[in-house]
Each structure stands twice: as structure tokens, then as C-alpha cells.
Design a protein around this motif. Structure first.
Motif, PDB file in Angstrom:
ATOM      1  N   ALA A  19       0.838  -1.208   0.000  1.00 54.82           N
ATOM      2  CA  ALA A  19       0.000   0.000   0.000  1.00 54.82           C
ATOM      3  C   ALA A  19       0.871   1.256   0.000  1.00 54.82           C
ATOM      4  CB  ALA A  19      -0.907   0.003   1.223  1.00 54.82           C
ATOM      5  N   CYS A  20       2.082   1.147   0.574  1.00 56.51           N
ATOM      6  CA  CYS A  20       2.952   2.323   0.690  1.00 56.51           C
ATOM      7  C   CYS A  20       3.224   2.960  -0.672  1.00 56.51           C
ATOM      8  CB  CYS A  20       4.250   1.961   1.388  1.00 56.51           C
ATOM      9  SG  CYS A  20       4.997   0.438   0.799  1.00 56.51           S
ATOM     10  N   THR A  21       3.590   2.156  -1.655  1.00 57.61           N
ATOM     11  CA  THR A  21       3.902   2.685  -2.988  1.00 57.61           C
ATOM     12  C   THR A  21       2.638   3.183  -3.679  1.00 57.61           C
ATOM     13  OG1 THR A  21       5.798   1.245  -3.204  1.00 57.61           O
ATOM     14  CG2 THR A  21       4.868   2.086  -5.251  1.00 57.61           C
ATOM     15  N   LYS A  22       1.569   2.422  -3.508  1.00 52.46           N
ATOM     16  CA  LYS A  22       0.292   2.805  -4.127  1.00 52.46           C
ATOM     17  C   LYS A  22      -0.183   4.156  -3.570  1.00 52.46           C
ATOM     18  CE  LYS A  22      -3.444   0.443  -2.903  1.00 52.46           C
ATOM     19  NZ  LYS A  22      -4.284   1.473  -2.273  1.00 52.46           N
ATOM     20  N   ASP A  23       0.023   4.387  -2.282  1.00 55.32           N
ATOM     21  CA  ASP A  23      -0.482   5.607  -1.650  1.00 55.32           C
ATOM     22  C   ASP A  23       0.477   6.790  -1.760  1.00 55.32           C
ATOM     23  OD1 ASP A  23      -2.676   4.168  -0.982  1.00 55.32           O
ATOM     24  OD2 ASP A  23      -2.136   3.856   1.117  1.00 55.32           O
ATOM     25  N   CYS A  24       1.647   6.550  -2.377  1.00 51.62           N
ATOM     26  CA  CYS A  24       2.608   7.651  -2.518  1.00 51.62           C
ATOM     27  C   CYS A  24       2.298   8.423  -3.797  1.00 51.62           C
ATOM     28  CB  CYS A  24       4.027   7.096  -2.585  1.00 51.62           C
ATOM     29  SG  CYS A  24       5.243   8.381  -2.954  1.00 51.62           S
ATOM     30  N   PRO A  25       2.087   9.748  -3.697  1.00 48.23           N
ATOM     31  CA  PRO A  25       1.740  10.522  -4.907  1.00 48.23           C
ATOM     32  C   PRO A  25       2.794  10.461  -6.013  1.00 48.23           C
ATOM     33  CG  PRO A  25       1.211  11.780  -2.936  1.00 48.23           C
ATOM     34  CD  PRO A  25       1.987  10.570  -2.487  1.00 48.23           C
ATOM     35  N   VAL A  26       4.052  10.154  -5.665  1.00 47.10           N
ATOM     36  CA  VAL A  26       5.051  10.018  -6.731  1.00 47.10           C
ATOM     37  C   VAL A  26       5.467   8.555  -6.933  1.00 47.10           C
ATOM     38  CG1 VAL A  26       5.924  12.391  -6.514  1.00 47.10           C
ATOM     39  CG2 VAL A  26       7.020  10.567  -5.199  1.00 47.10           C
ATOM     40  N   GLY A  27       4.865   7.661  -6.167  1.00 46.81           N
ATOM     41  CA  GLY A  27       5.093   6.229  -6.372  1.00 46.81           C
ATOM     42  C   GLY A  27       6.481   5.725  -6.010  1.00 46.81           C
ATOM     43  N   GLN A  34      -7.100  25.505 -14.832  1.00 44.14           N
ATOM     44  CA  GLN A  34      -7.665  24.181 -15.095  1.00 44.14           C
ATOM     45  C   GLN A  34      -6.648  23.338 -15.839  1.00 44.14           C
ATOM     46  OE1 GLN A  34     -11.301  25.622 -16.926  1.00 44.14           O
ATOM     47  NE2 GLN A  34     -12.492  24.636 -15.311  1.00 44.14           N
ATOM     48  N   ALA A  35      -6.418  22.131 -15.330  1.00 42.02           N
ATOM     49  CA  ALA A  35      -5.447  21.238 -15.959  1.00 42.02           C
ATOM     50  C   ALA A  35      -5.993  19.820 -15.956  1.00 42.02           C
ATOM     51  CB  ALA A  35      -4.111  21.293 -15.223  1.00 42.02           C
ATOM     52  N   ASP A  36      -5.642  19.078 -17.004  1.00 40.78           N
ATOM     53  CA  ASP A  36      -6.054  17.685 -17.095  1.00 40.78           C
ATOM     54  C   ASP A  36      -5.418  16.899 -15.946  1.00 40.78           C
ATOM     55  OD1 ASP A  36      -7.075  15.358 -18.900  1.00 40.78           O
ATOM     56  OD2 ASP A  36      -5.025  14.820 -18.332  1.00 40.78           O
ATOM     57  N   PRO A  37      -6.203  16.125 -15.202  1.00 39.74           N
ATOM     58  CA  PRO A  37      -5.651  15.464 -14.009  1.00 39.74           C
ATOM     59  C   PRO A  37      -4.563  14.437 -14.314  1.00 39.74           C
ATOM     60  CG  PRO A  37      -7.961  14.856 -14.351  1.00 39.74           C
ATOM     61  CD  PRO A  37      -7.644  15.926 -15.343  1.00 39.74           C
ATOM     62  N   GLU A  38      -4.487  13.967 -15.560  1.00 37.87           N
ATOM     63  CA  GLU A  38      -3.446  12.987 -15.861  1.00 37.87           C
ATOM     64  C   GLU A  38      -2.207  13.604 -16.493  1.00 37.87           C
ATOM     65  OE1 GLU A  38      -4.539   9.363 -17.884  1.00 37.87           O
ATOM     66  OE2 GLU A  38      -6.182   9.143 -16.425  1.00 37.87           O
ATOM     67  N   SER A  39      -2.426  14.426 -17.516  1.00 36.11           N
ATOM     68  CA  SER A  39      -1.269  14.972 -18.230  1.00 36.11           C
ATOM     69  C   SER A  39      -0.896  16.372 -17.741  1.00 36.11           C
ATOM     70  CB  SER A  39      -1.589  15.059 -19.724  1.00 36.11           C
ATOM     71  OG  SER A  39      -2.645  15.991 -19.914  1.00 36.11           O
ATOM     72  N   GLN A  40      -1.769  16.988 -16.899  1.00 41.04           N
ATOM     73  CA  GLN A  40      -1.607  18.359 -16.404  1.00 41.04           C
ATOM     74  C   GLN A  40      -1.628  19.387 -17.536  1.00 41.04           C
ATOM     75  OE1 GLN A  40      -1.843  16.743 -12.876  1.00 41.04           O
ATOM     76  NE2 GLN A  40      -1.510  18.937 -12.897  1.00 41.04           N
ATOM     77  N   ARG A  41      -2.166  18.982 -18.718  1.00 42.75           N
ATOM     78  CA  ARG A  41      -2.306  19.914 -19.832  1.00 42.75           C
ATOM     79  C   ARG A  41      -3.338  20.983 -19.508  1.00 42.75           C
ATOM     80  NH1 ARG A  41      -2.566  15.521 -24.034  1.00 42.75           N
ATOM     81  NH2 ARG A  41      -4.739  15.516 -23.381  1.00 42.75           N
ATOM     82  N   ARG A  65       5.323  15.246 -11.390  1.00 42.09           N
ATOM     83  CA  ARG A  65       5.689  14.004 -12.083  1.00 42.09           C
ATOM     84  C   ARG A  65       4.791  13.753 -13.277  1.00 42.09           C
ATOM     85  NH1 ARG A  65       8.014   8.726 -10.533  1.00 42.09           N
ATOM     86  NH2 ARG A  65       9.580   9.595 -11.912  1.00 42.09           N
ATOM     87  N   ARG A  66       3.482  13.920 -13.045  1.00 49.22           N
ATOM     88  CA  ARG A  66       2.527  13.700 -14.140  1.00 49.22           C
ATOM     89  C   ARG A  66       2.763  14.705 -15.261  1.00 49.22           C
ATOM     90  NH1 ARG A  66      -0.755  13.259  -9.624  1.00 49.22           N
ATOM     91  NH2 ARG A  66      -1.716  15.303  -9.968  1.00 49.22           N
ATOM     92  N   ALA A  67       3.025  15.958 -14.872  1.00 52.53           N
ATOM     93  CA  ALA A  67       3.260  16.991 -15.885  1.00 52.53           C
ATOM     94  C   ALA A  67       4.512  16.665 -16.693  1.00 52.53           C
ATOM     95  CB  ALA A  67       3.400  18.349 -15.214  1.00 52.53           C
ATOM     96  N   ALA A  68       5.552  16.204 -16.018  1.00 50.54           N
ATOM     97  CA  ALA A  68       6.794  15.878 -16.725  1.00 50.54           C
ATOM     98  C   ALA A  68       6.531  14.798 -17.765  1.00 50.54           C
ATOM     99  CB  ALA A  68       7.869  15.438 -15.732  1.00 50.54           C
TER     100      ALA A  68
END
Lengths: 294, 482
Positions: free
Chosen positions: B63-71, B433-440, B467-470
Motif C-alpha cells: 500500500a505504501c507505494t500505491k499511496d505515494c503521490p510520486v510512487g 484548469q489542468a487535465d488530471p493525468e497529463s496536467q495539460r 511528475r505527471r506533468a513531466a
């Protein structure tokens, strides 16, 4: 780091610096300001941009010695560097043809009023300027103001030059003589701006003042520069620095500007003592150019 | 919990691991730290770190990795600590997190990696934050800079803001071969890490070291640039040749309470109070020129219950406040601050006045704050945040003597970038406003993330967005597809 290309004394304790700052020069519009920090342990203070030259990549600022930072700044000369200059900050002045414009400035406020007066003249306004100072030697930018004014009045508190009295005395005359005024811009010490606002309120003359509260970041982040305008908080750095004079609570501005009076005096006393005992080291500190590596 | 697939490096059988107590973080005594700004937590030594690492149960689906926002691959880096290869552990973390020495200190681990740790259900969760901090500090002390150089792609990315999201984007993109330049409005890099978080929680030296790592990786920085004022996003893209821009301008304008008396001298926003102390080092006045009110012997209160509130009031304590209180309108259970910060604050003698809400600041008649009028609250039905809504109790008004008040109830969006970038879509509160996955964002080539998209959150959530934006930026730069 920002290099000083030229420095000149405009009046006792008032200096004009020409600074290499291409990004700021390109974007500057009348009414905006910069925040400077001169050495690593220094504070951040807002200063008026008096003029800019986008082609050459330069801006001019006018500094009056008041506390430690401005004293140190005014000890700098051409070739020295200023550690940080950030800007242009604040909303630009509204520039359009209003009709007849009165520009009133007191002391070093003339440096802030000048670029706006110039732009408003350019936009077709009839410009009546009233420049005030305590005495003859403290009148600054007379030639510059004359060049952008249809009529220029100068007042000195002690009568040592031009008309004796305050800028408000001259304004009262204009009003009494029935000169139609479509817009009035007043920039100077708080008591002067307050007196102007009180005088024009009853006359229904639209009056703009440029405020100078304590600031740190200048981008709206800290909220230290909040002023009461129409009973509501506004941030001078992002909502201003120009506001409707008739809505500004000048008492609160004065009260808040005095927050650190005690510390400012302590800082200045310490600086004076250091200058007396070790003038050389302090002078070196003053032109220190070592910054954080970026 | 299932048996580990690979042979474990951990010599302890699973049931023995549960018996090892969570290793206590050595810290400065409360008496001592109340009078200095040196870091509270002193850090694990290698023995403590290894002992703590032995507690990991090596779950198959951690769960630790799953719950980490940067994984962060927690299991893998913890095993490398068990094996004694601390540098390899640090490199493992760096695959997902470019600022481990910082997140190891300021992440609310209880909400992420440690929150879901199986050990926490029976005993105490694995000290993941402490271990992360340990390996990051170890790597720094050993002078290791083991990041391979990659061939340049010829693409240029401008990053607006040098806070946690911007630095994460910069680190990730430079490792993919893009040329990256970070623009910062202030004179010092780090954003909220330098102006907001105090020295005793995150020493500036740690940030400087992380920035040095990034410079070594090839990231360029330019301070004193307020994007939107000094240069616009359109100018960056059209005239300075940037192929993409990431906007990470952070939590913006401080929110005031809109109650009478907020303009009296002595009433601060938390942003101003902390900026004076942290960025401008006003606590070293007059060695540093930026002034600060003398708090010695004064009564100081902070309004709010988040990390910022605790940072402010613990700073006031260190600056000599006689009485330092937290006024919070809900109860302790709803306080959003990190658990460890609340514990540290309590040890330092901070008074917690819960269910208390100011209604007016009162002056001494000369423009200086002297008292605050408050009402007592009670908790009603849950509100939009899921927390029970505080409701004022009629007739419960009372006054508290107070010289300095710090308002730490949140921030609103800073409009500078949005108002100078035509076509950049914002929500009704002014956040980008930004796309939640790509942050576009709505503008081609422009990405955004962190507090300027979500409103005030945490360092690690901003880094997650980074991370997602990168990834989003890299994909856009390599495919050209928007």
C-alpha cells in the motif's frame, strides 16, 4: 545582479540610477515599480521606475535617503551592482484622453508622477502640473515635468523657489478660478495625498493617488501591503499601487507604515555608528556584489 | 500479506519483525529547541535505520507505494537499507522522487505511505519518512552524484516557479534530455520550501543541496522573474523559443477573515509572518535588515489548524512569545496539520484552544492589536469537506489579550499568470484548469500543476502533479501531439 550604468545626484539625498535590466525595461509601463534588495542581508524595498528604455534595456529609479537601505543604495555609483531588481510590478496607470489633467507631486513623488504625466500628455490630455518640495534644492525633475506639461507650477514650503506654499494651495486657486479638471493624479507624502483627496472630494474631481505601503514580495503573496479602500482590503502590489483617492483610508495607511518605526530607527542608528567607527568596511558592505549563485 | 516472491535480504522471520519496535527519531529537547531555529529532528544513524528497515514485512502488493503521490518504490529501497547499501537505496528513491531529503522531512506520511502500512494495523507503521530522510542525507554527506547524462533532445522547457512541483518537473525533464530553465519571482529558489517552511522543520541548507544536485544535472535557474509581469508566457514561447511551459506558481494570495480590525498593527497573514522569518531572516534582525515585531514577552496566537499555522506559532515561540496559542474553529481531530508537528508543538508548550473562532480584532486605541474577541463553536453536521461543520454557540463571546495575531486559514489563486496569458482556462475560483493525468491546460504547450491548480495542498501532492506533468510534457515534446 543588475549593473548601475549611471548615477546622478538630483537633489541633496536624492539620486537617480540608470540600471541595466532588459527584461524590466521591455515590459515597463508608467505607474509601475520595482523591488530591490542590495546585498545578502538586505531587506526588499519598492521603488518607483522613473523611466525606461526598451531598446537600450535600461530603467531609471529615483531614490531618496530615508532609512538604512536607501542610504546604502545612494552610496552606490556607476559600475556597482544591485543584487536583485524585480519588476515591473503593480498595475500600470490608466492612459487615455481624459481631457484636462492635473498632476500633483510632492518631493520624490515627482519621480512616480513623471512617467504617467508623460504618457497622459502623449495621449492628448491637457496637462497642468503642480510640483511641490520643501525648498528650492529639493525640487526634482523640473525640466522633465516642464517638457510634458502645458502648464507647470512649482511650490516650495519655504518660498525659496517659485510660489511659496503647498501644492494644495495652488490646487485651491485652480478650483476657485474655475479651471475644469477631468482627472487629478496626486503622488507624494501621505499627508499631502490625504489633503488633496479631502479638497477634491466635495468638488467631485476624479482623483487618483499612488500608495507606498510596506511590501515584501510585491506579487500578492504576503499581504503586508494591504490598504483599506472603500472599507475593503486591497493589496497595493497587485490591485494598485494607484487607487481612487476618495476611497482610501489614509489614517490606516499611516498607522501601518509606522509598524516598524522603532526597528527602522534602531537599524539606522546602528548603521550610523558603524559608519562612524568603520567607514571603510561599511562602505565596502554598501557596494557588496556577492550574491547567491544562480 | 503474502510471502515475498524474491528471496528476502531480511534475516528476520516475518513474525519476529512485528516485535521490533518502531525506532524513535532522535530530536532536540523541547526546552532547548524553544530557543533556537535548528532542526527539531536529528535523523537516524545507520544502526537505527537498519533496525527500522528490518521491520518491513515486504508485502506483495504494498500500500505504501500505491499511496505515494510520486510512487516511491518503498519496499525496494528499504531492502537496500537492510543490505547496507544506502547509496543504492537513495538512487532507488531518486527514480521517482527528485527531492527525497525534503519529502523525508515534510511529507504527511500518515496520509500516504505510512497510512496504509500493514504494520500500522497491529503495531506502528514502518518509519518510511525517517528512512527516506536517512538515505537522502547519507547520499548528500557522501557527495554522491550518480545520475547518468542523457543525450539532449534539443527541446526547451520553461518552468514557472521553483517550488516543489516546478523542481520535480525540472528534475524529471532534464533526466529525459530536455533543456530546462526555471524562473523564480523571489530572490531565492525553492518557493514555499524557503519562504514558508521554517528552518527548524526544513533547514535551508537541505534545499540548497537539492538545488545544487539539480544544477549539476543541468537545470538552469533565473531568479527575480515574475512571469506575467517581467516576461509573459507568450513571450517565452514565441520569442525565447520554449517548446513547452509548466506553470507551478503555487498557493497565491493569503485569505483574510474579513472580520473587523484586521488592519491593526500586529495582525499578519501567515505568508507575511513566515516570509519575514524564513526568507528574509527577520529573526536575525538587526544582522539582517528586514524587521520583525519583537515578540519577547508577548501573547501571540495563530488562527487555523494546518501545517502553516503550526509553523507560524512555533516560530513565534522561538522568537520569545510568552504565550503562544493555536485558535482553531473545529476540534483537534479535524486539524489538517501533520501529526508529528502537532506533537512537537504541544511539547514546546503551544496552547491549543479548539472550537474557538475570532470575530473581531480590537486595538489599544493607538492602532496596535491588544485583544481578540472570539466565540466558542460546536460541531454540527458534516460539511462539503466531510468534516463536521463548526457552528457558533450563541452568547459564548469572550476576549483574549493578544499582541500579535497570525491568520493561517488558507490562500486563494494568484491571478498574475492567468490574467496575462490569453486563453488559459481557469475555474470559478481562479485556479488554472489542468487535465488530471497529463496536467495539460487549455493552451497548447502549457501545463500546470501544484497549488495553482488544486488550491493549497502539500509538498508531496505538488510533486505528484509535477511528475505527471513531466510525463505529459515529455510525451508532447516527443510526439508533437496535443
Amino acid at each position: 545582479m543588475f549593473q548601475i550604468l549611471h548615477a546622478e545626484l538630483l537633489a541633496p539625498g536624492i539620486k537617480r540610477f540608470l540600471i541595466q535590466a532588459p527584461r524590466i525595461a521591455r515590459r515597463h509601463k508608467p505607474g509601475q515599480f520595482v523591488i530591490v534588495r542590495i546585498y545578502e542581508e538586505g531587506e526588499r524595498i519598492p521603488l518607483t521606475i522613473e523611466s525606461s528604455d526598451a531598446q537600450r534595456g535600461t530603467i531609471s529609479i529615483v531614490v531618496q535617503s530615508a532609512g538604512k537601505t536607501t542610504h546604502l543604495l545612494n552610496s552606490l555609483k556607476a559600475g556597482d551592482h544591485i543584487l536583485d531588481v524585480v519588476g515591473p510590478l503593480g498595475k500600470p496607470s490608466e492612459i487615455r484622453n481624459f481631457g484636462t489633467l492635473v498632476v500633483m507631486s510632492g518631493g520624490v513623488g515627482t519621480a512616480m508622477a513623471y512617467p504617467t504625466a508623460a504618457a497622459l500628455k502623449q495621449a492628448g490630455n491637457r496637462v497642468i502640473s503642480i510640483v511641490g518640495a520643501r525648498s528650492k534644492e529639493l525640487v526634482i525633475l523640473e525640466q522633465e515635468m516642464r517638457a510634458v506639461s502645458d502648464v507647470l507650477f512649482i511650490t516650495t514650503d519655504d518660498g525659496s523657489y517659485a510660489d511659496r506654499g503647498f501644492v494644495t494651495d495652488k490646487l485651491r486657486q485652480l478650483i476657485q478660478n474655475g479651471v475644469p479638471i477631468d482627472l487629478l493624479l496626486a503622488v507624494g507624502p501621505i499627508p499631502m495625498m490625504k489633503a488633496v483627496a479631502d479638497m477634491t472630494r466635495g468638488e467631485h474631481i476624479r482623483t487618483i493617488v499612488s500608495l507606498n505601503p510596506i511590501m515584501i514580495d510585491g506579487t500578492g503573496m504576503c499581504g503586508g501591503c494591504r490598504v483599506l479602500v472603500g472599507g475593503k482590503s486591497a493589496f497595493a502590489c497587485v490591485d494598485g499601487p494607484e487607487f481612487d483617492a476618495h476611497l482610501v483610508n489614509f489614517e490606516v495607511l499611516m498607522q501601518r507604515n509606522a509598524t516598524y518605526r522603532h526597528q527602522e530607527l534602531e537599524s539606522m542608528d546602528e548603521f550610523r555608528r558603524a559608519m562612524e567607527t568603520q567607514p571603510e568596511t561599511t562602505k565596502k558592505d554598501a557596494s557588496a556584489v556577492e550574491g547567491t549563485p544562480v | 500479506m503474502t510471502a515475498p516472491a524474491k528471496p528476502s535480504l531480511n534475516p528476520l522471520p516475518l513474525r519476529e519483525r512485528m516485535k521490533v519496535p518502531r525506532q524513535i527519531m532522535p530530536e532536540q529537547s523541547p526546552e532547548l529547541r524553544c530557543v533556537n531555529f535548528t532542526e527539531v529532528n536529528l535523523g537516524y544513524n545507520p544502526e537505527l535505520a537498519r533496525q527500522e528497515a528490518l521491520r518491513c514485512l515486504e508485502c506483495a502488493r504494498p500500500a505504501c507505494t500505491k499511496d505515494c503521490p510520486v510512487g516511491v518504490k518503498v519496499h525496494e529501497f528499504v531492502q537496500l537499507i537492510v543490505a547496507g547499501d544506502f547509496l543504492a537505496a537513495a538512487a532507488k528513491i531518486r527514480e521517482d522522487n527528485v527531492l527525497p531529503a525534503i519529502t523525508g522531512r515534510v511529507c504527511p506520511q500518515e496520509d500516504h505511505c505510512e497510512g496504509g502500512c500493514v504494520m500500522g494495523k497491529k503495531v506502528k507503521p514502518l518509519g518510511i519518512g525517517y528512512l527516506e530522510r536517512f538515505v537522502a542525507d547519507y547520499e548528500q554527506r557522501s557527495g554522491f552524484r550518480g545520475l547518468p547524462k542523457v543525450p539532449p533532445t534539443g527541446k526547451k522547457v520553461a518552468i514557472v516557479g521553483s517550488g516543489p512541483s516546478g523542481l520535480t518537473v525540472a528534475g524529471d525533464l532534464v533526466q529525459r534530455g530536455h533543456k530546462v530553465r526555471v524562473f523564480e519571482a523571489l530572490h531565492e529558489l525553492g518557493g514555499v520550501l524557503v519562504y514558508g517552511i521554517p528552518e527548524f522543520r526544513l533547514p535551508k541548507q537541505i534545499i540548497r543541496e537539492q538545488l545544487d544536485c539539480m544544477r549539476e544535472m543541468g537545470v538552469e535557474f533565473e531568479t527575480d522573474v515574475v512571469v506575467g509581469r517581467t516576461v509573459t508566457i507568450d513571450e517565452l514561447m514565441e520569442e525565447e523559443g520554449y517548446d513547452a511551459v509548466f506553470v507551478g506558481t503555487g498557493a497565491g494570495l493569503p485569505v483574510f477573515m474579513n472580520i473587523p480590525g484586521e488592519h491593526w498593527n500586529g495582525v499578519y497573514s501567515a505568508n507575511e509572518f513566515l516570509t519575514r522569518i524564513n526568507l528574509m531572516k527577520a529573526y536575525k534582525f538587526p544582522t539582517y535588515d528586514e524587521p520583525m515585531l519583537d515578540l519577547h514577552g508577548k501573547d501571540v496566537a495563530v488562527i487555523g489548524g494546518g501545517n502553516t499555522a503550526l509553523d507560524a506559532i512555533r516560530s513565534a515561540r522561538r522568537l520569545g512569545a510568552r504565550k503562544a496559542s493555536v485558535l482553531y474553529r473545529r476540534s483537534e481531530a479535524e486539524m489538517p496539520a501533520r501529526a508529528e508537528e502537532a506533537k512537537h508543538a504541544r511539547e514546546e508548550g503551544i496552547e491549543f484552544r479548539m472550537l474557538t473562532s475570532p470575530v473581531e480584532f480590537l486595538s489599544d486605541g493607538k492602532g496596535w492589536l491588544s485583544r481578540v474577541a472570539c466565540v466558542s463553536m460546536e460541531l454540527g453536521e458534516p460539511d462539503a469537506s466531510g468534516r463536521r461543520r463548526p457552528v457558533a454557540i450563541a452568547g459564548s463571546e469572550f476576549e483574549i489579550p493578544l499582541s500579535v495575531a497570525v491568520i493561517a486559514i488558507g490562500t486563494s489563486a494568484n491571478p498574475i499568470v492567468q490574467s496575462t496569458t490569453p486563453g488559459l482556462g481557469t475555474d470559478k475560483r481562479g485556479y488554472i484548469q489542468a487535465d488530471p493525468e497529463s496536467q495539460r491546460t487549455s493552451r497548447r504547450g502549457v501545463f500546470a500543476g501544484g497549488d495553482i491548480v488544486t488550491g493549497s495542498a502539500t509538498v508531496i501532492l505538488a510533486m505528484g502533479a509535477g511528475r505527471r506533468a513531466a510525463k505529459g510534457i515529455h510525451q508532447y515534446l516527443t510526439t508533437g501531439v496535443w
